[in-house]
Write a protein that holds these residues in place. Structure first.
Motif, mmCIF file in Angstrom:
data_model
loop_
_atom_site.group_PDB
_atom_site.id
_atom_site.type_symbol
_atom_site.label_atom_id
_atom_site.label_comp_id
_atom_site.label_asym_id
_atom_site.label_seq_id
_atom_site.Cartn_x
_atom_site.Cartn_y
_atom_site.Cartn_z
ATOM 1 N N GLY A 86 0.824 -1.195 0.000
ATOM 2 C CA GLY A 86 0.000 0.000 0.000
ATOM 3 C C GLY A 86 0.864 1.252 0.000
ATOM 4 O O GLY A 86 2.091 1.193 0.106
ATOM 5 N N ARG A 87 0.179 2.370 -0.075
ATOM 6 C CA ARG A 87 0.867 3.650 -0.180
ATOM 7 C C ARG A 87 1.689 3.940 1.072
ATOM 8 O O ARG A 87 1.217 3.757 2.191
ATOM 9 N N ASP A 88 2.913 4.395 0.853
ATOM 10 C CA ASP A 88 3.798 4.816 1.951
ATOM 11 C C ASP A 88 4.049 3.707 2.962
ATOM 12 O O ASP A 88 4.289 3.991 4.145
ATOM 13 N N SER A 89 4.019 2.451 2.530
ATOM 14 C CA SER A 89 4.146 1.357 3.492
ATOM 15 C C SER A 89 5.480 1.360 4.216
ATOM 16 O O SER A 89 5.591 0.849 5.328
ATOM 17 N N SER A 90 6.527 1.910 3.598
ATOM 18 C CA SER A 90 7.829 1.964 4.275
ATOM 19 C C SER A 90 7.905 3.097 5.288
ATOM 20 O O SER A 90 8.890 3.219 6.006
ATOM 21 N N ARG A 91 6.878 3.929 5.361
ATOM 22 C CA ARG A 91 6.878 5.087 6.262
ATOM 23 C C ARG A 91 6.125 4.809 7.563
ATOM 24 O O ARG A 91 5.810 5.733 8.306
ATOM 25 N N TYR A 92 5.837 3.552 7.823
ATOM 26 C CA TYR A 92 5.105 3.187 9.020
ATOM 27 C C TYR A 92 6.044 2.665 10.091
ATOM 28 O O TYR A 92 6.877 1.791 9.814
ATOM 29 N N ALA A 93 5.912 3.176 11.294
ATOM 30 C CA ALA A 93 6.479 2.462 12.428
ATOM 31 C C ALA A 93 5.694 1.165 12.559
ATOM 32 O O ALA A 93 4.477 1.141 12.354
ATOM 33 N N MET A 94 6.383 0.103 12.866
ATOM 34 C CA MET A 94 5.741 -1.203 12.934
ATOM 35 C C MET A 94 5.966 -1.801 14.316
ATOM 36 O O MET A 94 6.999 -1.597 14.946
ATOM 37 N N ALA A 95 4.994 -2.555 14.759
ATOM 38 C CA ALA A 95 5.095 -3.202 16.055
ATOM 39 C C ALA A 95 4.542 -4.611 15.980
ATOM 40 O O ALA A 95 3.769 -4.949 15.078
ATOM 41 N N TRP A 96 4.958 -5.388 16.943
ATOM 42 C CA TRP A 96 4.410 -6.728 17.142
ATOM 43 C C TRP A 96 3.707 -6.749 18.497
ATOM 44 O O TRP A 96 4.241 -6.254 19.500
ATOM 45 N N PHE A 97 2.537 -7.333 18.490
ATOM 46 C CA PHE A 97 1.771 -7.562 19.709
ATOM 47 C C PHE A 97 1.404 -9.047 19.762
ATOM 48 O O PHE A 97 1.341 -9.708 18.733
ATOM 49 N N LEU A 98 1.160 -9.545 20.953
ATOM 50 C CA LEU A 98 0.690 -10.912 21.088
ATOM 51 C C LEU A 98 -0.605 -10.931 21.887
ATOM 52 O O LEU A 98 -0.878 -10.031 22.681
ATOM 53 N N GLN A 99 -1.383 -11.955 21.633
ATOM 54 C CA GLN A 99 -2.608 -12.152 22.394
ATOM 55 C C GLN A 99 -2.764 -13.632 22.695
ATOM 56 O O GLN A 99 -2.932 -14.453 21.787
ATOM 57 N N ALA A 100 -2.664 -13.950 23.979
ATOM 58 C CA ALA A 100 -2.867 -15.319 24.443
ATOM 59 C C ALA A 100 -4.356 -15.538 24.715
ATOM 60 O O ALA A 100 -5.095 -14.584 24.946
ATOM 61 N N PRO A 101 -4.805 -16.791 24.685
ATOM 62 C CA PRO A 101 -6.231 -17.069 24.912
ATOM 63 C C PRO A 101 -6.732 -16.487 26.220
ATOM 64 O O PRO A 101 -6.111 -16.681 27.279
ATOM 65 N N GLY A 102 -7.819 -15.748 26.145
ATOM 66 C CA GLY A 102 -8.428 -15.184 27.334
ATOM 67 C C GLY A 102 -7.730 -13.965 27.902
ATOM 68 O O GLY A 102 -8.100 -13.487 28.976
ATOM 69 N N LYS A 103 -6.721 -13.470 27.195
ATOM 70 C CA LYS A 103 -5.968 -12.320 27.704
ATOM 71 C C LYS A 103 -6.023 -11.166 26.721
ATOM 72 O O LYS A 103 -6.360 -11.341 25.545
ATOM 73 N N GLU A 104 -5.645 -9.993 27.198
ATOM 74 C CA GLU A 104 -5.615 -8.818 26.343
ATOM 75 C C GLU A 104 -4.376 -8.843 25.446
ATOM 76 O O GLU A 104 -3.365 -9.467 25.771
ATOM 77 N N ARG A 105 -4.500 -8.134 24.348
ATOM 78 C CA ARG A 105 -3.363 -8.002 23.438
ATOM 79 C C ARG A 105 -2.288 -7.156 24.119
ATOM 80 O O ARG A 105 -2.597 -6.128 24.741
ATOM 81 N N GLU A 106 -1.025 -7.587 23.993
ATOM 82 C CA GLU A 106 0.053 -6.863 24.664
ATOM 83 C C GLU A 106 1.255 -6.657 23.755
ATOM 84 O O GLU A 106 1.491 -7.426 22.823
ATOM 85 N N PHE A 107 1.992 -5.628 24.078
ATOM 86 C CA PHE A 107 3.138 -5.209 23.280
ATOM 87 C C PHE A 107 4.277 -6.211 23.371
ATOM 88 O O PHE A 107 4.568 -6.745 24.443
ATOM 89 N N VAL A 108 4.935 -6.425 22.227
ATOM 90 C CA VAL A 108 6.115 -7.290 22.171
ATOM 91 C C VAL A 108 7.350 -6.489 21.771
ATOM 92 O O VAL A 108 8.371 -6.501 22.451
ATOM 93 N N ALA A 109 7.257 -5.800 20.623
ATOM 94 C CA ALA A 109 8.409 -5.073 20.093
ATOM 95 C C ALA A 109 7.914 -4.062 19.070
ATOM 96 O O ALA A 109 6.833 -4.218 18.506
ATOM 97 N N ALA A 110 8.738 -3.038 18.834
ATOM 98 C CA ALA A 110 8.401 -2.039 17.826
ATOM 99 C C ALA A 110 9.667 -1.528 17.178
ATOM 100 O O ALA A 110 10.766 -1.598 17.763
ATOM 101 N N ILE A 111 9.510 -1.001 15.963
ATOM 102 C CA ILE A 111 10.635 -0.443 15.227
ATOM 103 C C ILE A 111 10.157 0.799 14.507
ATOM 104 O O ILE A 111 9.052 0.824 13.948
ATOM 105 N N THR A 112 10.975 1.854 14.529
ATOM 106 C CA THR A 112 10.613 3.075 13.838
ATOM 107 C C THR A 112 10.672 2.876 12.324
ATOM 108 O O THR A 112 11.257 1.898 11.841
ATOM 109 N N TRP A 113 10.096 3.833 11.572
ATOM 110 C CA TRP A 113 10.022 3.617 10.127
ATOM 111 C C TRP A 113 11.404 3.641 9.485
ATOM 112 O O TRP A 113 11.622 3.003 8.466
ATOM 113 N N THR A 114 12.362 4.323 10.117
ATOM 114 C CA THR A 114 13.729 4.321 9.591
ATOM 115 C C THR A 114 14.465 3.037 9.949
ATOM 116 O O THR A 114 15.488 2.718 9.345
#
Length: 124
Positions: free
Chosen positions: A26-54
């Motif tokens: 998609g448009r400007d896809s390399s300009r997105y900060a990206m993150a990983w989240f995980l969600q275990a059964p019965g639990k809320e989604r939580e942060f794992v890691a992130a990287i800036t767009w650069t």
């Protein structure tokens, strides 16, 4: 708008490794900060890691720092999560998420675009 597709999940024994990928299109896809989240059964989604767009800065949850590495290849519009020394408690669905021009936030509501998730199961 950007579309995100994760891959690389699976079943692994404790102590093993997996490499997740998140392909962005998609448009400007390399300009997105990206993150990983995980969600275990019965639990809320939580942060794992992130990287800036650069790709110059990365951020990790305390539980994953030293074991997981987040990287990106903007030429291929792909973000990676290398997961080593996996533990049974890492079992979850892993999602990648995008934040245009973002700074690599740990906050789930900063991310506007999400993939469908990929299952990671770590057996003991």
């Amino acid at each position: 708008q950007v579309q995100l597709v994760e891959s690389g999940g699976g079943l692994v024994q404790a102590g093993g490794s997996l490499r997740l990928s998140c392909a962005a299109s998609g448009r400007d896809s390399s300009r997105y900060a990206m993150a990983w989240f995980l969600q275990a059964p019965g639990k809320e989604r939580e942060f794992v890691a992130a990287i800036t767009w650069t790709g110059r800065s990365t951020y990790y949850a305390d539980s994953t720092e030293g074991r997981f590495t987040c990287s990106r290849d903007n030429a291929k519009n792909t973000v990676f999560l290398q997961m080593n020394s996996l533990r049974p408690e890492d079992t979850a669905v892993y999602y990648c998420a995008g934040d245009l021009w973002g700074l690599g936030s740990r906050r789930i509501n900063e991310y506007d675009y999400w993939g469908q998730g990929t299952q990671v199961t770590v057996s003991s």
